[in-house]
Design an enzyme around this catalytic site. Structure first.
Site, mmCIF file in Angstrom:
data_model
loop_
_atom_site.group_PDB
_atom_site.id
_atom_site.type_symbol
_atom_site.label_atom_id
_atom_site.label_comp_id
_atom_site.label_asym_id
_atom_site.label_seq_id
_atom_site.Cartn_x
_atom_site.Cartn_y
_atom_site.Cartn_z
ATOM 1 N N CYS A 1 4.086 -3.730 7.546
ATOM 2 C CA CYS A 1 2.658 -4.014 7.701
ATOM 3 C C CYS A 1 1.938 -3.989 6.361
ATOM 4 O O CYS A 1 1.550 -2.918 5.868
ATOM 5 C CB CYS A 1 2.036 -3.009 8.664
ATOM 6 N N CYS B 1 -1.640 -2.595 6.596
ATOM 7 C CA CYS B 1 -1.751 -1.137 6.694
ATOM 8 C C CYS B 1 -1.457 -0.476 5.347
ATOM 9 O O CYS B 1 -2.115 0.473 4.963
ATOM 10 C CB CYS B 1 -0.742 -0.580 7.702
ATOM 11 N N ASP B 2 -0.446 -0.963 4.645
ATOM 12 C CA ASP B 2 0.085 -0.208 3.504
ATOM 13 C C ASP B 2 -0.093 -0.869 2.144
ATOM 14 O O ASP B 2 0.187 -0.237 1.117
ATOM 15 C CB ASP B 2 1.590 0.057 3.739
#
Ligand code: NAP
Length: 312
Positions: A136, A139-140
């Site tokens: 992701c 997300c990261d």
């Protein structure tokens, strides 16, 4: 049947929420199990440019939040539980949906559980997830500023993630096992003209290496043509090699194909078990788009509504 739900919907992606909107408007009072990733895969994407109705684009999490609000407005009830299995009572024909929180009975069930990110399956992979290995970018990505990272894959997801990561990383390697991208032409163009992205053709990762803190520090790259190996320094690997349908919990109630996608009857969302319907990525090996999942969710709700009429 007094204590049984009319309709349980499993999954909170575009398919599940659309099914809920239609079913709730048809007064079926659906109970929707969100699963662990509320809002599904689109909550991990950035801007969505191809969902009709949003000429300026819309962020994935916002789109999913809007869908959940719309489903709730018409009376959908949400349970924030993970479904573990679906079985059917022989005597009553009711479905029994067992979750992390209990067991629920229903006359009809729509399975809209989507798909989960796939990984390469090489040694030490599981332990590295969250330590320099992720599926992701949204997300990261921001954790990896001014360092080199790589994306694995050659589809739309890989191209989208690589482009997004150029906002943060010093360099983005796009590791693809062939010498041609699978992604749409528009997406390819975006990647191939971005100076920060370097495609590494005919390459796969054959090993991960970590530093003393257990964080990823480099990977071994293998040439798929010659077998030659070399080390590539990257601080994070973003996996984008497709998804595995979340269908294991369904047992024998539905047929699945070789890749695990739930099979529906031609021209319908019905599975082989009357009253059990499928919608979205878990039953779609071909299109796998937010809009096609939403469309299938609509069809599943209409199919379920018609089925329920036959019971009354
Ligand atoms: P995908 O299209 O299935 O692409 C997966 C990629 O990973 C392929 O390039 C494949 O290589 C590679 N791959 C698969 N297994 C591998 C392995 N074991 N080792 C190395 N590489 C491997 O998956 P996706 O990119 O997630 O896209 C899924 C669907 O969502 C598609 O229909 C796509 O169009 C859609 N999507 C749309 C958007 C958008 O429109 N904004 C964004 C993302 C996704 P090969 O090419 O050699 O098979």
């Amino acid at each position: 049947m007094d204590d049984a739900e009319k309709l349980i919907i499993i999954g909170s992606g575009p398919a599940g929420y659309t099914a809920a909107i239609y079913a709730a408007r048809a007064d079926l009072k659906p109970l929707l199990f969100t699963g662990g990733q509320i809002g599904g895969q689109l909550t991990t994407t950035t801007e969505i440019e191809n969902f009709p109705g949003f000429p300026e684009g819309i962020m994935g999490p916002e789109l999913m939040f809007n869908m959940s609000q719309q489903a709730e407005k018409f009376g959908t009830r949400f349970a924030f539980e993970e479904v573990l299995s679906v079985t059917q009572e022989a005597c009553s024909g009711l479905f029994v949906v067992t979750t992390s929180g209990g067991a629920y009975k229903a006359q009809a069930v729509i399975v809209a559980t989507g798909a989960a990110a796939r990984y390469l399956g090489i040694e030490g992979e599981k332990e590295l997830i969250g330590h320099g290995l992720t599926a992701c970018a949204t997300c990261d990505g921001a954790f990896y500023r001014d360092v080199p990272v790589c994306v694995v894959g050659g589809g739309d997801s890989a191209c989208e993630e690589a482009t997004f990561l150029t906002r943060f990383a010093s360099k983005v390697y796009l590791i693809h096992r062939r010498d041609q991208l699978r992604a749409s032409k528009a997406m390819q163009q975006r990647v191939l003209t971005n100076e920060k992205i370097e495609p590494l053709w005919n390459s796969t990762i054959s090993a991960y290496h970590k530093d003393a803190e257990g964080e990823l520090s480099s990977v071994t790259l293998k040439d798929t043509q010659t077998g030659a190996e070399r080390e590539l320094e990257v601080k994070c690997v973003f996996m984008a090699i497709g998804h595995q349908p979340n269908s294991k919990f369904i047992g024998n109630l539905a047929d699945v194909d070789a890749a695990g996608f739930i099979v529906s009857q031609p021209g319908s969302t019905a599975t082989k078990t009357p009253g059990l319907f499928v919608a979205g990525d878990v039953g779609d090996a071909v299109y796998r788009q937010a809009i096609s999942a939403a469309g299938m969710g609509c069809r599943a709700a209409l199919d379920a509504e018609r089925y329920l009429l036959t019971l009354s």
